[in-house]
Design an enzyme around this catalytic site. Structure first.
Site, PDB file in Angstrom:
ATOM      1  N   LYS A 115       0.839  -1.214   0.000  1.00  0.00           N
ATOM      2  CA  LYS A 115       0.000   0.000   0.000  1.00  0.00           C
ATOM      3  C   LYS A 115       0.868   1.256   0.000  1.00  0.00           C
ATOM      4  CE  LYS A 115      -3.060  -2.932  -0.035  1.00  0.00           C
ATOM      5  NZ  LYS A 115      -2.870  -3.476  -1.380  1.00  0.00           N
ATOM      6  N   GLU A 199      -4.030   7.006   8.234  1.00  0.00           N
ATOM      7  CA  GLU A 199      -4.898   7.815   7.363  1.00  0.00           C
ATOM      8  C   GLU A 199      -6.057   8.368   8.175  1.00  0.00           C
ATOM      9  OE1 GLU A 199      -6.413   5.269   4.299  1.00  0.00           O
ATOM     10  OE2 GLU A 199      -4.650   5.484   3.023  1.00  0.00           O
ATOM     11  N   HIS A 234     -15.820  -6.828   5.054  1.00  0.00           N
ATOM     12  CA  HIS A 234     -14.893  -6.656   3.923  1.00  0.00           C
ATOM     13  C   HIS A 234     -15.043  -7.729   2.868  1.00  0.00           C
ATOM     14  CE1 HIS A 234     -13.029  -3.347   5.868  1.00  0.00           C
ATOM     15  NE2 HIS A 234     -12.842  -4.055   6.946  1.00  0.00           N
ATOM     16  N   ARG A 291      -5.532  -8.090 -10.638  1.00  0.00           N
ATOM     17  CA  ARG A 291      -6.118  -9.370 -11.063  1.00  0.00           C
ATOM     18  C   ARG A 291      -7.499  -9.101 -11.654  1.00  0.00           C
ATOM     19  NH1 ARG A 291      -7.345  -8.733  -5.601  1.00  0.00           N
ATOM     20  NH2 ARG A 291      -9.594  -8.765  -5.267  1.00  0.00           N
TER      21      ARG A 291
HETATM   22  N1  LIG Z   1      -8.918   6.117   5.347  1.00  0.00           N
HETATM   23  C1  LIG Z   1      -9.911   5.220   5.123  1.00  0.00           C
HETATM   24  N2  LIG Z   1     -11.175   5.542   5.520  1.00  0.00           N
HETATM   25  C2  LIG Z   1     -12.182   4.678   5.315  1.00  0.00           C
HETATM   26  C3  LIG Z   1     -11.933   3.434   4.694  1.00  0.00           C
HETATM   27  C4  LIG Z   1     -12.937   2.485   4.451  1.00  0.00           C
HETATM   28  C5  LIG Z   1     -12.597   1.287   3.859  1.00  0.00           C
HETATM   29  C6  LIG Z   1     -13.668   0.333   3.600  1.00  0.00           C
HETATM   30  C7  LIG Z   1     -13.971   0.027   2.306  1.00  0.00           C
HETATM   31  C8  LIG Z   1     -15.023  -0.887   2.043  1.00  0.00           C
HETATM   32  C9  LIG Z   1     -15.730  -1.455   3.059  1.00  0.00           C
HETATM   33  C10 LIG Z   1     -15.406  -1.137   4.380  1.00  0.00           C
HETATM   34  C11 LIG Z   1     -16.124  -1.690   5.423  1.00  0.00           C
HETATM   35  C12 LIG Z   1     -15.820  -1.370   6.713  1.00  0.00           C
HETATM   36  C13 LIG Z   1     -14.763  -0.510   6.979  1.00  0.00           C
HETATM   37  C14 LIG Z   1     -14.019   0.053   5.967  1.00  0.00           C
HETATM   38  C15 LIG Z   1     -14.370  -0.239   4.660  1.00  0.00           C
HETATM   39  C16 LIG Z   1     -11.253   1.026   3.539  1.00  0.00           C
HETATM   40  N3  LIG Z   1     -10.869  -0.155   3.002  1.00  0.00           N
HETATM   41  C17 LIG Z   1     -11.490  -1.415   3.182  1.00  0.00           C
HETATM   42  C18 LIG Z   1     -10.578  -2.460   2.582  1.00  0.00           C
HETATM   43  C19 LIG Z   1      -9.598  -1.713   1.809  1.00  0.00           C
HETATM   44  N4  LIG Z   1     -10.034  -1.676   0.421  1.00  0.00           N
HETATM   45  C20 LIG Z   1      -9.570  -0.340   2.400  1.00  0.00           C
HETATM   46  N5  LIG Z   1     -10.306   1.944   3.737  1.00  0.00           N
HETATM   47  C21 LIG Z   1     -10.606   3.128   4.316  1.00  0.00           C
HETATM   48  N6  LIG Z   1      -9.624   4.030   4.527  1.00  0.00           N
END
Ligand SMILES: Nc1ncc2cc(-c3cccc4ccccc34)c(N3CC[C@@H](N)C3)nc2n1
Length: 448
Positions: A115, A199, A234, A291
């Site tokens: 990341k 973040e 997730h 992917r």
């Molecule tokens: N700074 C910041 N704020 C909110 C976020 C919200 C998500 C997020 C993305 C999609 C579903 C989620 C469900 C519960 C909590 C977080 C998420 C997230 N994700 C989830 C997995 C990966 N793709 C990164 N990153 C985040 N980053």
């Protein structure tokens, strides 16, 4: 390319083979002892058992897969998703053995697998990033400074994490020290890399991702967005294309940002750039998946492009036969992932024999299916049975078709998430389009 081995199982192995066959190319299946009678094995021109049921003894055996490929004079390997699909070492080994890797270069896989490296690569293209720090931090003092600067709540994320793994929310300063220590040791043990970063936590985002397609002639296209906010811990459950919240201007901005992210790592093939989208209609780059994704069919429906065909063509060195201006969104597609899990038992995996397994069909209904009636649902792998996709002229039509298709999908012998799907597609918040990534937590409380 005369023969392609699909290094995967279940619905995606069958789906990929169908396109390969349509292109007049021979197919090779690999299978574990538990998948001996699986549909993808029966469908392939040739099939080889590569080991015992556990993934580590079969689908993750890189050397065995390469050995089999050489024995059968395989020209290309398609990894599907999961398993070795984002394993840079495997991609390298495949190429080193003179076999075409139907996927992005190992360098792009490596950059986007970290990341922090991803952030570093994209920031030169002024891609919007969530406020925070894009360097690994180890000491709490530095973390405290950053947290104060961006304001709580914050997220501590593992650089080697992804898909929600290795993320911790910190709501106030007094939790910070302890959470930092836990995050670092957890990342160390889970990923062998303890680097974490911080973040600003975007509290109620939507999860919108952009499909990109890049060839070896410098063409980088996007195939619009997918809305993936209906998730449970997730794990995406319902995906759709297009998203109800994007207008033409935002769609263009996000598409162009996604193309730049692909350019930042010299991406080749089909990839997905993930964003979060907040209530003020700002979008922020999260990560890039190197992917073909589970939910790619909804994009295929609204663009009319077969993404697996494009992956093979790109791997053969062909130039994309269409430009960005040739692409437009037509209709609306919905996808429901059908898992052998019990939605009344906290989605506990449900195993057993598919005593009855009658599936829906008809115009606008696509079922990417990995199972047949009479098969056992094995315990060794992800419990997804199939993906039910519907395609209508409008979102409302796609939803109605989905509800009818769910009613025609009869499964006995295991519990499935079909009733949960019905709950989602009947829910006002979903039908109105007014939802975010907290939908399931907020609205779904199964009566015991
Ligand atoms: N700074 C910041 N704020 C909110 C976020 C919200 C998500 C997020 C993305 C999609 C579903 C989620 C469900 C519960 C909590 C977080 C998420 C997230 N994700 C989830 C997995 C990966 N793709 C990164 N990153 C985040 N980053």
């Amino acid at each position: 390319m005369k023969k392609i081995l699909v290094a995967n199982r279940g619905e995606i192995a069958l789906r990929v083979m169908k396109t390969i066959k349509k292109m007049g190319i021979a197919t090779v299946a690999v299978f574990s002892e538990a998948d001996r009678n699986a549909p993808h094995v029966k469908f392939a021109d040739e099939a080889v058992c590569i080991g015992k049921a556990p993934s580590s003894e079969s689908y993750l055996r890189a050397d065995k897969i390469i050995e089999v490929s050489k024995e059968l004079s395989v020209d290309g390997i398609h990894p599907g998703y999961g398993f070795l699909s984002e394993n840079a070492d495997f991609a390298r080994k495949v190429e080193e053995n003179g076999i075409t890797w139907i996927g992005p270069g190992s360098k792009a896989i490596e950059i986007m697998g970290s990341k922090l490296a991803a952030k570093d690569a994209v920031k030169k293209y002024d891609i919007p990033l969530v406020p925070g720090i894009d360097k690994a931090i180890t000491d709490t003092k530095k973390a405290r400074e950053i947290a104060q600067d961006i304001g709580f709540p914050i997220l501590i994320k593992a650089s080697a994490g992804g898909g929600g793994k290795g993320m911790r929310v910190v709501n106030e300063e007094k939790e910070l020290e302890d959470q930092m220590k836990r995050a670092i040791s957890e990342a160390e043990s889970a990923f062998g890399d303890g680097s974490v970063f911080i973040e600003k936590y975007v509290t109620s985002p939507r999860h919108i991702e952009i499909q990109v397609l890049c060839d070896t002639h410098g063409n980088y296209l996007h195939l619009f967005e997918r809305e993936c906010s209906i998730q449970r811990r997730h794990q995406k459950v319902v995906e759709e294309a297009p998203s109800v919240v994007l207008d033409e201007k935002l769609r263009k901005e996000m598409g162009e940002a996604a193309v730049k992210v692909a350019q930042s790592c010299d991406y080749v093939g089909a990839g997905t750039v993930e964003f979060i989208f907040d209530e003020n209609r700002n979008f922020y780059f999260l990560e890039m998946n190197t992917r073909l994704q589970v939910e790619h069919p909804v994009t295929e429906y609204i663009t009319g492009i077969d993404l697996v065909e494009q992956q093979v063509r790109i791997a053969r060195g062909e130039e994309l036969s269409f430009s960005q201006d040739d692409l437009s969104i037509k209709g609306h597609a919905m996808e429901l992932r059908v898992y052998a899990e019990d939605p009344l038992e906290d989605f506990m995996p449900s195993t057993g024999k598919l005593v009855k397994y009658e599936t829906p069909s008809g115009n606008g209904i696509r079922l990417d299916n990995g199972f047949e009636e009479g098969m056992e649902v094995p315990i060794y792998y992800d419990p997804m049975l199939a993906k039910l996709i519907t395609y209508g002229k409008t979102r409302e039509e796609a939803i109605e078709m989905m509800l009818e298709a769910i009613d025609d999908y009869l499964v006995e012998g295991v519990s499935t998430t079909l009733p949960f799907g019905k709950f989602v597609f009947q829910h006002d918040a979903f039908r109105s389009g007014d939802f975010n990534t907290h939908f399931v937590k907020e609205y779904y409380s199964p009566e015991a």
